[in-house]
Design a protein around this motif. Structure first.
Motif, short mmCIF file in Angstrom:
data_model
loop_
_atom_site.label_atom_id
_atom_site.label_comp_id
_atom_site.label_asym_id
_atom_site.label_seq_id
_atom_site.Cartn_x
_atom_site.Cartn_y
_atom_site.Cartn_z
N ARG A 80 23.00 126.53 82.66
CA ARG A 80 21.62 126.91 82.96
C ARG A 80 21.46 127.29 84.43
NH1 ARG A 80 17.39 128.57 80.22
NH2 ARG A 80 15.47 127.71 80.97
N CYS A 105 20.51 131.02 85.94
CA CYS A 105 19.40 131.25 86.88
C CYS A 105 19.88 131.91 88.17
CB CYS A 105 18.71 129.93 87.20
SG CYS A 105 17.78 129.26 85.82
N ARG A 158 7.54 127.87 84.81
CA ARG A 158 8.64 127.45 83.95
C ARG A 158 9.35 126.19 84.43
NH1 ARG A 158 10.91 125.31 81.04
NH2 ARG A 158 12.68 125.83 79.77
N THR A 170 8.04 130.11 77.31
CA THR A 170 8.94 131.06 76.66
C THR A 170 8.67 132.49 77.11
OG1 THR A 170 9.03 129.63 74.73
CG2 THR A 170 9.71 131.91 74.41
N GLU A 221 10.03 132.93 80.67
CA GLU A 221 11.49 132.97 80.73
C GLU A 221 12.04 134.26 80.13
OE1 GLU A 221 15.38 130.28 79.95
OE2 GLU A 221 13.41 129.37 80.08
N GLY A 281 18.71 129.26 76.97
CA GLY A 281 17.27 129.03 76.87
C GLY A 281 16.90 128.31 75.59
N GLN A 319 17.94 124.71 75.97
CA GLN A 319 17.02 124.02 76.88
C GLN A 319 15.69 123.71 76.19
OE1 GLN A 319 17.68 122.80 79.84
NE2 GLN A 319 15.61 122.04 80.14
#
Length: 132
Positions: free
Chosen positions: A31, A35, A75, A89, A92, A123, A126
């Motif tokens: 993750r 990013c 987020r 959502t 992201e 995603g 997560q």
């Protein structure tokens, strides 16, 4: 007569602000990499897509900074704005598509597609972890 005593030993009880160590797993690392690569993608797009110096510098710094601020406000786990799962959502997906589209616009559609797929998988994992 003595005062009643609690059966709990208060000296060993952590305070209300005690920090519990958080375990970092492979999904957390993936993750973080997703990013960081997304921010790098936007900066690299600004470098290649715009003429240097003035417009390029604006987009090299501005695009990743804007994405980071939007991610923080809507987020982030510690965001100051309360957002439901649908809002998180949408934010992201918009950021991931922007980073993927940046690669497509500079002539590397395979990199953009792979990034979008990896980001989508991380995603989904997560969101499933957050929904517990």
């Amino acid at each position: 007569m003595s005062a009643p005593q609690s059966p709990v030993d208060w000296s060993e009880t952590p305070g209300p602000h005690a920090v519990r160590p958080r375990r970092t797993g492979a999904w957390d690392v993936l993750r973080a990499v997703v990013c960081a690569f997304g921010l790098f993608s936007l900066g690299y797009w600004g470098y290649l897509a715009w003429p240097f110096p003035l417009p390029a510098l604006f987009f090299i710094v501005g695009a990743p900074l804007f994405a980071a601020v939007v991610w923080f406000f809507f987020r982030s786990p510690r965001s100051p704005v309360e957002t439901d799962i649908v809002g998180k959502t949408i934010v992201e997906v918009a950021l991931v598509v922007a980073a993927g589209a940046a690669w497509v616009s500079i002539g590397h559609p395979v990199v953009g597609l792979v990034f979008i797929v990896v980001a989508a998988v991380s995603g989904v994992v997560q969101f499933r972890r957050e929904a517990r």
